[in-house]
Every structure is written in C-alpha cells, then in structure tokens.
Design an enzyme around this catalytic site. Structure first.
Site: not given
Ligand code: XIL
Length: 360
Positions: A264, A151, A266, A199, A235
C-alpha cells in the site's frame, strides 16, 4: 590507413557514447526484474480514459481498494455482491494483469449489520468461515494472492480488539493468534493454489511491531500453517524513512521462506492550503518524496523474495490520503492529478529498470 582506423575508432566511440537504452515504463521494466508492480484501484473509475490507460500501461497487477471488502461484498447477512470485485477481475484479464485480493478478515470496513448484529462466537465463526470460503472460491483461479488477515496487531505488537478476535470473537479469544491461523486454514481449503498473506501497517522497518509480526509468522511457518507471505503496507506519513531497516526486515521475513509484497505504498506530503484548491505540494518535498520511493523500491529489490511493489492508488487525483488526513496531506502517489509522472515515478522506474535479471 592508420588515420582511417583512428577515424573509425572515434566514430565507434561516439556512437556507443550516444546510444541510449530505450526507456521502459514501470510495467516493461518490472517483467525482466521478476517483479509485480501494482496499484490499488476503484472500478468506478475504469470509465475515465486517462485512468484506465495509465493503469494498464504502467502496472501488471491490480488490487481492489475497497471492492472486495466485507462492506462491499456483504450488503446483508444473506447476500454476496461480487459486482465491483468482478469488474476489477475483468479489467485485469483484459489487460493481462494479476489480481491481489484484499481483504478477508479485518476489524475495519465491515458492514453495520455485522457490528450491530449481536452475534455469538459460534455464529461469528460460521459467518467468517462462510465468507472466506465463498469469496475465495468465487475468485479461485482469478485472484492469485489474498490478504487473508489485515492489521490484526496494534502499535505495540499486541492483538487488536476485533469482532473476529475478542469482540466477542469466533470462539478463540483466549488463544492468541489462533483466530488468524484459523482464517488462513479456511482460505487455504477454499483455494489451495492462492498465495495467502498477512498484511500489516507500521511494521515495515525494525520495531516492536515488526518483531511481533516476525515472531507470529515464524511460528506459523514452523507449525505448517498455510501462509505464503507478509504484506508490508508502507503508508509513509513523514519525509524520513530508515530504508536500511526496511531492507533488513524484508530480508529476515524472506529468510523464513515467505514472500514479501509491498502492498500500500504512498508517501503523503503536507499541502499548502493557503491558496485555492487543488493545493500544491512543495517542489523540494516532491524530491524528498522521490528519494523515499527510491529507497523503498531498492529495499524490496535487494531480496529475491520481495516479489511485488504496489502503490495505494496511482494518481494524486484519487487517493485515500485526502479524506484520511482531512485535506491536510496529499500528493502521495507517483502520478500527479493530470496523470503526469512525478519525480517519485522516475525514481521507481530507474530502480526497477536497473534490477533487470535480478535473481528469483
Ligand atoms: C482504505 C481505502 O483506501 C478507503 O477508500 C476506505 O475508505 C478505507 O480503507 N489500510 C488498508 C486499506 O489495508 O484497506 C485502507 O484502505 C487503507 C489503510
């Protein structure tokens, strides 16, 4: 005799119509599709039988949700704590799964001492090089792919403020993505075999941000920066996604000779919070969610260079969406709170099963 033949003919027709292909779970379906199917995991949950059983049955890859981040690995400047990350590796090895590492450079999830330390750019540069080198070497041969930088871009595709870039940065603050390039070079030196990924969030489809990611990694490839792939987080916070645009973005990235991992995935749903917890999702939302899962899996499977699909967690019992949305959203994953497969699971399973023998 002709009557007998006709009877046999009917019998054969009947048998072939009723012969069903055996059900393959995600993992069984993923192998012949040349696909890694993964989930983000929390090692503290391995002791829960349903968690471990579902995970090892359904997935051939894991990624630590938090266990390899700076805030876990670096309790203080002088110490590396690999306990939780090592647990993830042991679990994966015991079940024949691959491990994706996450993440080495991010402006989030860093320890307090780092933010408050008042470090100078040369000090931060030494700290980051030491961190990348030590962590990547520790997991060499065990972690096959790393999210090296996470990010780094904002929603407009511009470099985000970060302790590593410009606050105060590692000494490359006026040189655009040079700090990202430097991180990839350090990671490659530490483990030349590991696949190295950039990523990112919110650059999955076609937009200004995904254009900026594309331009950056294209330039990296052209100049021989050791990058192997792009992670698309995926996400999804709404029930509409242009999966055609996702497929087009994956196609243009893989055309550069890069791999794409969906890292990631969801799809969070609004929850009905008028009743008692745990709050249910609406049944029709679960079906719309499944359609989105289907479209995203299909978009990946269309490009041979899209080699992994990973969900961020796998059961609604444990998902970051709850705390992230202050309880307003949830039910984002393919298994419900009781580890029962949801329509989203069926959609993934059907799409991956249908992709067996895809080119690779
Ligand atoms: C999130 C985790 O799921 C949580 O447990 C933590 O508190 C914060 O980070 N993008 C990412 C992940 O690359 O590392 C993040 O994970 C969610 C968003």
């Amino acid at each position: 005799m002709p009557g007998l033949c006709r009877q046999f003919g009917f019998l054969i027709l009947f048998l072939s119509a009723t012969a069903t292909t055996p059900f393959l779970n995600l993992r069984q379906a993923a192998d012949p599709a040349h696909l890694l199917v993964g989930a983000a995991v929390r090692p503290s949950l391995f002791s829960e039988a349903a968690y471990s059983e579902t995970l090892s049955r359904e997935f051939n890859m894991v990624e630590p949700e938090d266990a390899m981040k700076w805030w876990t690995v670096r309790p203080n400047a002088g110490t590396f704590n690999f306990r939780e990350g090592d647990e993830v590796v042991r679990f994966a090895q015991a079940h024949g799964m691959k491990v994706r590492g996450h993440c080495l450079v991010w402006d989030h999830n860093n320890p307090e001492w780092l933010a408050q330390g008042g470090f100078t750019p040369p000090q931060l540069s030494r700290l980051l090089q030491e961190h990348i080198t030590t962590v990547v070497k520790h997991y060499a041969g065990q972690v096959f792919a790393w999210d090296v930088v996470n990010e780094a871009l904002d929603e407009n595709g511009r470099l985000r403020d970060s302790p590593w870039y410009n606050r105060p940065g590692i000494g490359l603050a006026d040189k655009g993505p040079a700090y990202i390039e430097q991180a990839f070079r350090w990671a490659h030196a530490a483990d030349p075999q590991a696949l190295l990924f950039y990523n990112e969030a919110e650059g999955e489809g076609l937009n200004g941000k995904s254009d900026a990611i594309y331009a950056m990694v294209k330039d990296f490839k052209r100049r021989g920066v050791p990058i192997d792939g792009v992670g698309l987080q995926m996400h999804v916070p709404q029930l509409e996604v242009d999966t055609g645009a996702v497929a087009a973005n994956i196609a243009r990235l893989t055309a550069l000779g890069l791999q794409v991992h969906i890292t990631e995935l969801d799809v969070s749903l609004p929850l009905n919070i008028s009743g008692p917890a745990p709050y249910p999702a609406r049944p029709d939302d679960l079906l719309r969610q499944a359609t989105i899962y289907r479209g995203i899996v299909r978009a990946c499977l269309q490009s041979p260079g899209c080699t992994a699909i990973q969900t961020w967690g796998f059961t609604d019992k444990y998902s970051w969406i709850g705390s992230h949305s202050h309880g307003a959203r949830g039910a984002a994953l393919p298994f419900d709170r009781a580890y029962t497969p949801k329509p989203a699971y069926d959609a993934m399973q059907e799409e991956i099963s249908a992709a067996k023998n895809r080119p690779h």
